[in-house]
Write a protein that holds these residues in place. Structure first.
Motif, PDB file in Angstrom:
ATOM      1  N   UNK A  71      89.322   4.931  53.849  1.00 56.48           N
ATOM      2  CA  UNK A  71      89.202   6.269  53.268  1.00 56.48           C
ATOM      3  C   UNK A  71      90.034   6.360  51.994  1.00 56.48           C
ATOM      4  N   UNK A  72      89.446   6.943  50.931  1.00 52.19           N
ATOM      5  CA  UNK A  72      90.130   7.029  49.643  1.00 52.19           C
ATOM      6  C   UNK A  72      90.372   8.480  49.236  1.00 52.19           C
ATOM      7  N   UNK A  73      91.265   8.659  48.274  1.00 50.07           N
ATOM      8  CA  UNK A  73      91.534   9.987  47.744  1.00 50.07           C
ATOM      9  C   UNK A  73      90.275  10.583  47.121  1.00 50.07           C
ATOM     10  N   UNK A  74      89.522   9.751  46.417  1.00 44.37           N
ATOM     11  CA  UNK A  74      88.312  10.225  45.755  1.00 44.37           C
ATOM     12  C   UNK A  74      87.284  10.769  46.725  1.00 44.37           C
ATOM     13  N   UNK A  75      87.101  10.084  47.844  1.00 42.35           N
ATOM     14  CA  UNK A  75      86.129  10.539  48.840  1.00 42.35           C
ATOM     15  C   UNK A  75      86.535  11.898  49.411  1.00 42.35           C
ATOM     16  N   UNK A  76      87.812  12.056  49.704  1.00 39.50           N
ATOM     17  CA  UNK A  76      88.291  13.325  50.245  1.00 39.50           C
ATOM     18  C   UNK A  76      88.163  14.429  49.198  1.00 39.50           C
ATOM     19  N   UNK A  77      88.427  14.096  47.942  1.00 32.30           N
ATOM     20  CA  UNK A  77      88.332  15.082  46.863  1.00 32.30           C
ATOM     21  C   UNK A  77      86.901  15.591  46.705  1.00 32.30           C
ATOM     22  N   UNK A  78      85.921  14.706  46.883  1.00 30.82           N
ATOM     23  CA  UNK A  78      84.514  15.119  46.776  1.00 30.82           C
ATOM     24  C   UNK A  78      84.176  16.128  47.866  1.00 30.82           C
ATOM     25  N   UNK A  79      84.620  15.880  49.088  1.00 32.91           N
ATOM     26  CA  UNK A  79      84.362  16.808  50.191  1.00 32.91           C
ATOM     27  C   UNK A  79      85.041  18.148  49.933  1.00 32.91           C
ATOM     28  N   UNK A  80      86.255  18.114  49.446  1.00 33.93           N
ATOM     29  CA  UNK A  80      86.958  19.362  49.137  1.00 33.93           C
ATOM     30  C   UNK A  80      86.241  20.135  48.043  1.00 33.93           C
ATOM     31  N   UNK A  81      85.697  19.428  47.057  1.00 34.17           N
ATOM     32  CA  UNK A  81      84.944  20.088  45.987  1.00 34.17           C
ATOM     33  C   UNK A  81      83.707  20.782  46.558  1.00 34.17           C
ATOM     34  N   UNK A 115      87.906  29.980  56.268  1.00 28.73           N
ATOM     35  CA  UNK A 115      88.177  28.781  57.068  1.00 28.73           C
ATOM     36  C   UNK A 115      87.852  27.521  56.267  1.00 28.73           C
ATOM     37  N   UNK A 116      86.729  27.546  55.564  1.00 26.56           N
ATOM     38  CA  UNK A 116      86.332  26.394  54.747  1.00 26.56           C
ATOM     39  C   UNK A 116      87.357  26.151  53.644  1.00 26.56           C
ATOM     40  N   UNK A 117      87.889  27.229  53.064  1.00 26.11           N
ATOM     41  CA  UNK A 117      88.915  27.075  52.033  1.00 26.11           C
ATOM     42  C   UNK A 117      90.162  26.401  52.595  1.00 26.11           C
ATOM     43  N   UNK A 118      90.534  26.768  53.820  1.00 22.74           N
ATOM     44  CA  UNK A 118      91.691  26.130  54.467  1.00 22.74           C
ATOM     45  C   UNK A 118      91.438  24.638  54.647  1.00 22.74           C
ATOM     46  N   UNK A 119      90.223  24.293  55.088  1.00 26.99           N
ATOM     47  CA  UNK A 119      89.878  22.876  55.226  1.00 26.99           C
ATOM     48  C   UNK A 119      90.003  22.156  53.891  1.00 26.99           C
ATOM     49  N   UNK A 120      89.476  22.773  52.844  1.00 34.96           N
ATOM     50  CA  UNK A 120      89.486  22.144  51.520  1.00 34.96           C
ATOM     51  C   UNK A 120      90.909  21.899  51.039  1.00 34.96           C
ATOM     52  N   UNK A 121      91.761  22.898  51.196  1.00 33.70           N
ATOM     53  CA  UNK A 121      93.153  22.761  50.759  1.00 33.70           C
ATOM     54  C   UNK A 121      93.876  21.718  51.598  1.00 33.70           C
ATOM     55  N   UNK A 122      93.675  21.760  52.923  1.00 32.54           N
ATOM     56  CA  UNK A 122      94.311  20.778  53.796  1.00 32.54           C
ATOM     57  C   UNK A 122      93.888  19.354  53.472  1.00 32.54           C
ATOM     58  N   UNK A 123      92.614  19.173  53.176  1.00 32.17           N
ATOM     59  CA  UNK A 123      92.110  17.845  52.818  1.00 32.17           C
ATOM     60  C   UNK A 123      92.744  17.349  51.525  1.00 32.17           C
ATOM     61  N   UNK A 124      92.870  18.242  50.541  1.00 31.14           N
ATOM     62  CA  UNK A 124      93.469  17.843  49.265  1.00 31.14           C
ATOM     63  C   UNK A 124      94.946  17.494  49.434  1.00 31.14           C
TER      64      UNK A 124
END
Length: 296
Positions: A71-81, A115-124
């Motif tokens: 798992x990479x930072x870039x992959x997580x960033x795409x999901x957060x976006x 809730x989705x925003x919390x997920x996005x922030x937590x992932x980042x």
């Protein structure tokens, strides 16, 4: 140490939430339409069912990503976006089309977006803690051949690295796909060894490349009747070179699967992940041993 635990945790929560919402919309789109829309129509039900499919697939993709060893930072960033895109779309829908929703519908949209925003922030936040592995592993396919490579820089002199790499019985101690390695005869070019898998399967290998202190290679006797894997040709090279901080070793393996088109395709799909994991673990195990011996 797994530096991606936080990111994986939020990806997991995101996946479960997406699958649950998607399943609800798939199972009872009519009921959901009545709750959400002031004047529910047939196209609302169809749209919610389509949205449910999308959310379920998105959730399953997140489950697979969460399990991805690399798992990479870039992959997580795409999901957060994508998650932030959902939040923005929710705001636009409420501003422009808010009158079409019930009070419950508006509340539900705001709650889900929050809730989705919390997920996005937590992932980042979790992604910032991800540290790439020191082993550079890759698996590619071209012209019917699979090529798996890994390289690793270690804080050990080249002669120590070479010594560890040439400890053939010790090879099984760091290779997860091997239980034992026996040298049958020879040393250097022409040397033969037998490798044993975790279930007792075994195969013969012959050294067909040897340059003292630099590189050696083996050809696996895949033509043997008892060779356990669907591969028609398999050979690899193990090399070492000195650098400014110590040394760098590399493994380069090339394999040609056999069988019909379906068998070859399935093997390639399985090998892409399995080879990469095996080589990365091998490189880390070897590196630890090389650096330990360099300090002793």
């Amino acid at each position: 140490m797994d530096t991606s635990k936080i990111a994986r945790a939020f990806l997991g929560l995101n996946s479960i939430f997406s699958i649950l919402i998607g399943a609800d919309l798939l199972i009872a789109p009519g009921y959901a339409a009545e709750l959400l829309f002031a004047q529910p129509a047939t196209w609302h039900i169809i749209s919610l069912r389509i949205l449910g499919v999308g959310l379920a697939l998105f959730g399953m993709c997140l489950l697979l990503m969460r399990r991805n060893r690399f798992l990479t930072k870039g992959q997580v960033a795409v999901i957060s976006a994508l998650d932030f895109g959902w939040v923005l779309a929710s705001a636009v829908v409420l501003i422009i089309y808010g009158a079409f929703f019930t009070v419950f519908g508006k509340t539900a949209i705001v709650l889900v977006a929050g809730i989705v925003a919390i997920f996005a922030i937590g992932q980042l936040v979790g992604a910032r803690k991800i540290v790439p592995g020191l082993s550079d592993a890759s698996v590619t396919t071209s012209g019917g051949q699979i090529r798996a490579k890994v390289s690793r820089v270690v804080k050990a002199p080249a002669d120590v690295v070479w010594k560890v790499m040439n400890d053939h019985p010790g090879y099984a101690d760091v290779a997860d796909n091997l239980s034992k390695v026996e040298v049958l005869k020879g040393d250097g070019m022409g040397m033969q060894r037998v490798c044993y898998g975790p279930k007792g399967e075994n195969w013969l290998e012959t050294c067909n490349l040897f340059k003292e202190g630099r590189v050696y290679g083996f050809r696996v006797h895949t033509e043997a009747e008892d060779y356990p894997y669907p591969i028609s040709d398999l050979h690899g090279a193990w090399s070492v070179e000195q650098n400014s901080t110590g040394a760098k070793f590399a493994i380069d393996i090339k394999a040609t699967p056999k069988g019909n088109v379906l068998v070859r395709t399935l093997f390639k799909l399985a090998a892409r992940r399995q080879f990469k994991v095996i080589l990365a673990d091998l490189a880390e195990g070897w590196a630890a041993r090389m650096e330990r011996e360099a300090r002793s």
